[in-house]
Scaffold this motif. Structure first.
Motif, PDB file in Angstrom:
ATOM      1  N   LEU A   1      16.461 -13.389 -12.716  1.00 50.08           N
ATOM      2  CA  LEU A   1      16.360 -11.933 -12.792  1.00 50.08           C
ATOM      3  C   LEU A   1      15.443 -11.404 -11.696  1.00 50.08           C
ATOM      4  O   LEU A   1      15.734 -10.374 -11.068  1.00 50.08           O
ATOM      5  CB  LEU A   1      15.847 -11.510 -14.167  1.00 50.08           C
ATOM      6  CG  LEU A   1      15.574 -10.009 -14.348  1.00 50.08           C
ATOM      7  CD1 LEU A   1      16.835  -9.176 -14.086  1.00 50.08           C
ATOM      8  CD2 LEU A   1      15.010  -9.717 -15.728  1.00 50.08           C
ATOM      9  N   ALA A   2      14.328 -12.091 -11.457  1.00 49.86           N
ATOM     10  CA  ALA A   2      13.410 -11.669 -10.399  1.00 49.86           C
ATOM     11  C   ALA A   2      14.124 -11.605  -9.053  1.00 49.86           C
ATOM     12  O   ALA A   2      13.907 -10.678  -8.257  1.00 49.86           O
ATOM     13  CB  ALA A   2      12.221 -12.627 -10.329  1.00 49.86           C
ATOM     14  N   SER A   3      14.983 -12.553  -8.796  1.00 50.83           N
ATOM     15  CA  SER A   3      15.733 -12.547  -7.541  1.00 50.83           C
ATOM     16  C   SER A   3      16.649 -11.327  -7.446  1.00 50.83           C
ATOM     17  O   SER A   3      16.770 -10.698  -6.395  1.00 50.83           O
ATOM     18  CB  SER A   3      16.556 -13.835  -7.422  1.00 50.83           C
ATOM     19  OG  SER A   3      17.185 -13.915  -6.153  1.00 50.83           O
ATOM     20  N   LEU A   4      17.296 -10.979  -8.556  1.00 53.74           N
ATOM     21  CA  LEU A   4      18.156  -9.796  -8.577  1.00 53.74           C
ATOM     22  C   LEU A   4      17.348  -8.522  -8.338  1.00 53.74           C
ATOM     23  O   LEU A   4      17.800  -7.602  -7.640  1.00 53.74           O
ATOM     24  CB  LEU A   4      18.882  -9.711  -9.921  1.00 53.74           C
ATOM     25  CG  LEU A   4      19.909 -10.817 -10.201  1.00 53.74           C
ATOM     26  CD1 LEU A   4      20.400 -10.728 -11.648  1.00 53.74           C
ATOM     27  CD2 LEU A   4      21.082 -10.726  -9.237  1.00 53.74           C
ATOM     28  N   LEU A   5      16.150  -8.456  -8.912  1.00 50.45           N
ATOM     29  CA  LEU A   5      15.304  -7.272  -8.730  1.00 50.45           C
ATOM     30  C   LEU A   5      14.801  -7.176  -7.292  1.00 50.45           C
ATOM     31  O   LEU A   5      14.769  -6.093  -6.701  1.00 50.45           O
ATOM     32  CB  LEU A   5      14.133  -7.313  -9.700  1.00 50.45           C
ATOM     33  CG  LEU A   5      14.477  -7.259 -11.193  1.00 50.45           C
ATOM     34  CD1 LEU A   5      13.219  -7.380 -12.037  1.00 50.45           C
ATOM     35  CD2 LEU A   5      15.237  -5.977 -11.543  1.00 50.45           C
ATOM     36  N   ALA A   6      14.405  -8.317  -6.726  1.00 52.51           N
ATOM     37  CA  ALA A   6      13.930  -8.320  -5.340  1.00 52.51           C
ATOM     38  C   ALA A   6      15.042  -7.912  -4.380  1.00 52.51           C
ATOM     39  O   ALA A   6      14.805  -7.199  -3.401  1.00 52.51           O
ATOM     40  CB  ALA A   6      13.393  -9.701  -4.975  1.00 52.51           C
ATOM     41  N   ALA A   7      16.260  -8.357  -4.674  1.00 55.98           N
ATOM     42  CA  ALA A   7      17.389  -8.000  -3.824  1.00 55.98           C
ATOM     43  C   ALA A   7      17.686  -6.505  -3.870  1.00 55.98           C
ATOM     44  O   ALA A   7      18.333  -5.974  -2.958  1.00 55.98           O
ATOM     45  CB  ALA A   7      18.632  -8.787  -4.244  1.00 55.98           C
ATOM     46  N   ARG A   8      17.206  -5.834  -4.907  1.00 53.37           N
ATOM     47  CA  ARG A   8      17.404  -4.384  -5.038  1.00 53.37           C
ATOM     48  C   ARG A   8      16.169  -3.595  -4.589  1.00 53.37           C
ATOM     49  O   ARG A   8      16.040  -2.427  -4.899  1.00 53.37           O
ATOM     50  CB  ARG A   8      17.782  -4.045  -6.478  1.00 53.37           C
ATOM     51  CG  ARG A   8      19.227  -4.407  -6.790  1.00 53.37           C
ATOM     52  CD  ARG A   8      19.487  -4.558  -8.271  1.00 53.37           C
ATOM     53  NE  ARG A   8      20.915  -4.761  -8.521  1.00 53.37           N
ATOM     54  CZ  ARG A   8      21.552  -5.902  -8.308  1.00 53.37           C
ATOM     55  NH1 ARG A   8      20.889  -6.961  -7.843  1.00 53.37           N
ATOM     56  NH2 ARG A   8      22.854  -6.004  -8.544  1.00 53.37           N
ATOM     57  N   GLY A   9      15.283  -4.250  -3.870  1.00 50.99           N
ATOM     58  CA  GLY A   9      14.205  -3.542  -3.210  1.00 50.99           C
ATOM     59  C   GLY A   9      12.887  -3.468  -3.938  1.00 50.99           C
ATOM     60  O   GLY A   9      11.962  -2.802  -3.466  1.00 50.99           O
ATOM     61  N   LEU A  10      12.743  -4.139  -5.100  1.00 51.16           N
ATOM     62  CA  LEU A  10      11.451  -4.132  -5.781  1.00 51.16           C
ATOM     63  C   LEU A  10      10.536  -5.195  -5.180  1.00 51.16           C
ATOM     64  O   LEU A  10      10.994  -6.211  -4.660  1.00 51.16           O
ATOM     65  CB  LEU A  10      11.630  -4.406  -7.275  1.00 51.16           C
ATOM     66  CG  LEU A  10      12.506  -3.426  -8.064  1.00 51.16           C
ATOM     67  CD1 LEU A  10      12.436  -3.759  -9.546  1.00 51.16           C
ATOM     68  CD2 LEU A  10      12.092  -1.990  -7.819  1.00 51.16           C
ATOM     69  N   ARG A  11       9.239  -4.954  -5.252  1.00 44.49           N
ATOM     70  CA  ARG A  11       8.249  -5.951  -4.847  1.00 44.49           C
ATOM     71  C   ARG A  11       7.719  -6.642  -6.090  1.00 44.49           C
ATOM     72  O   ARG A  11       7.396  -5.982  -7.076  1.00 44.49           O
ATOM     73  CB  ARG A  11       7.106  -5.281  -4.077  1.00 44.49           C
ATOM     74  CG  ARG A  11       7.498  -4.818  -2.690  1.00 44.49           C
ATOM     75  CD  ARG A  11       6.339  -4.087  -2.025  1.00 44.49           C
ATOM     76  NE  ARG A  11       6.010  -2.871  -2.766  1.00 44.49           N
ATOM     77  CZ  ARG A  11       4.777  -2.433  -2.950  1.00 44.49           C
ATOM     78  NH1 ARG A  11       3.750  -3.122  -2.494  1.00 44.49           N
ATOM     79  NH2 ARG A  11       4.557  -1.311  -3.597  1.00 44.49           N
TER      80      ARG A  11
END
Length: 491
Positions: free
Chosen positions: A54-64
């Motif tokens: 999930l963290a990878s999906l969030l990072a791919a959407r621009g979150l830090r």
């Protein structure tokens, strides 16, 4: 609820649809214009991997993201860190006396894990809120549902905490309902056959006392020590959180997701963002994998049973013996990922000599095996990760739940999705008759399982559509990201 745990919870939109331990962290250099989220996994592999996906999906959407690790779990972050720049994902490593990363019982080091990380993480979080510039401040905490202790930390820092559930919505809601309502069986003869009902959930499901989480039953039957109190506090803290993020999707659990807000989750929003695992990529196979593939190639389509009870669940010898007898009597070819399982004397030798079976004692390439055309049945304990892998591979299941959330998951696939047959509902305490297992195998493997395989294929396609562009999971994930961006004032 213990008033000492009460903290005001920062708002998070509910939509319908003494010293500090030594800390090591990578250099900053975070990009501007993106919200910063602290991610806290529970250090057991079956919990960490979904949250890291999930963290990878969030990072791919621009979150830090800043992701907490311990020396024992830091290596599990390697794929995430390799996939995203340091300005997007940073590790934060704390020394810890607790190591739950191996094949141990989840929750065994529950209290030790919280005790080791609570104070240093609190100091880090409060310092980051006061010392960081506005654009680098943490705006939310996303933590595993075994990390309820992060709720008061987040509240003290003035940020919302989101609970990540690696299980499905039914199991998550039912588990929290137990600690919210505290049901217990009557004493004496009246307690025999006692079933716990969940009247606030759609269909008011009920489960026999022996099918309820051993963690909860142990609390009721002998709780009162510090460890037991920590477990109860954990789940009540979760109910104080801002929202739940579940590794599930509408094709699997629309019945429960469409019914929210769920009383058993304190009416909090449930974001259904699963399955979070990426689709399997073509990999170079080793000699061991090639041997398994070559062996499976010799069998007709959907004729082989794959047997695995996961890395943390070892069936007792009587259970294993019943299954071994059923496989031999039915003549069903099989691949058994046996790990530490004690099998009947001579069983492995007979299976190998007859070329009808393969027993794997080391690591098993489960995803690859399930996707092989010859595999027509997955004999599984119904751990949630295994259920999701079977659904993705379109393979019907022989459901044999033993503990934890597995009885809830088995109910979903047997009674609701109808992509599984129950091998046994007795758990560790009930050994099925071998002939019953023979009948169950014939319902799933080969021609007898044609209808179930058709339903499994349909469900697999619906789940694939959910995670694709425009699907329900994609919309949920995008909605979650938008909420998090709104917390930091970003659009």
């Amino acid at each position: 609820m213990d008033s000492s745990r009460r903290h005001s919870v920062p708002s998070f939109t509910h939509r319908a649809a003494p010293g500090m331990a030594t800390v090591t962290a990578s250099a900053s250099g975070s990009p501007t214009g993106a919200p910063h989220v602290l991610v806290v996994p529970y250090p057991a592999q079956g919990h960490m991997q979904p949250l890291l996906h999930l963290a990878s999906l969030l990072a791919a959407r621009g979150l830090r993201l800043t992701v907490v690790a311990t020396p024992a779990t830091a290596h599990l972050l390697a794929p995430l860190l390799a996939a995203h720049p340091a300005s997007s994902v940073r590790p934060l490593t704390f020394p810890s006396a607790a190591d739950t990363s191996g094949p141990t019982s989840v929750g065994a080091d529950f209290h030790a894990h919280a005790a080791a990380l609570r104070d240093p993480l609190r100091e880090w979080l409060l310092r980051s809120r006061s010392d960081s510039g506005e654009s680098d401040r943490v705006v939310a905490v996303l933590s595993d549902f075994f990390c309820g202790w992060t709720q008061p930390l987040a509240a003290e820092a003035g940020v919302p905490r989101l609970v990540f559930a690696p299980s499905g919505a039914l199991a998550t809601a039912a588990t929290h309902s137990l600690f919210r309502r505290m049901p217990r069986p009557p004493e004496g003869e009246a307690g025999r056959g006692y079933a716990v009902s969940f009247p606030s959930l759609p269909g008011a499901p009920a489960f026999l006392w022996r099918q309820i989480s051993r963690m909860y039953r142990s609390f009721v039957e002998g709780g009162g020590d510090e460890h037991s109190k920590a477990i109860k506090d954990n789940f009540l803290w979760n109910l104080d959180s801002a929202a739940f993020v579940c590794n599930t999707c509408h094709p699997l659990e629309g019945k429960y997701l469409d019914a929210q807000p769920l009383d058993d989750l304190a009416g909090k929003r449930v974001w259904a963002v699963g399955p979070v695992a990426p689709p399997p990529a073509p990999e170079k196979t080793g000699q061991h994998d090639d041997v398994i593939t070559a062996w499976l190639d010799a069998f007709p389509d959907s004729s082989v049973a794959y047997v695995s009870f996961g890395t943390m669940m070892v069936p007792p010898p009587p259970h294993a013996a019943a299954l071994a007898t059923a496989l031999e009597r039915s003549g069903t070819p099989f691949v058994w990922a046996a790990a530490g399982t004690t099998l009947p004397d001579g069983f492995e030798e007979r299976a190998t000599a007859g070329t009808k079976g393969m027993v794997l004692r080391g690591w098993a390439p489960q995803t690859a095996v399930l996707r092989h055309r010859a595999v027509g049945c997955f004999v599984t304990h119904c751990g949630w990760n295994s259920v999701l892998e079977a659904v993705a591979a379109s393979v019907p299941m022989l459901a044999w739940p033993m503990a934890a959330d597995q009885f809830f998951n088995a109910r979903l696939v047997v009674e609701e999705a109808r992509v599984a047959v129950a091998a046994s509902w007795g758990g560790f305490g009930g050994v099925p008759d071998a002939e019953e297992l023979v009948r169950a195998l014939t319902e799933v493997v080969g021609e007898g399982g044609a209808g179930m395989r058709k339903r499994a294929k349909e469900l697999s396609l619906m789940v694939a559509e959910a995670v694709d562009e425009g699907g329900s999971t994609r919309r949920e994930l995008d909605g979650l990201v938008q909420e998090l961006r709104g917390l930091g004032g970003w659009k």
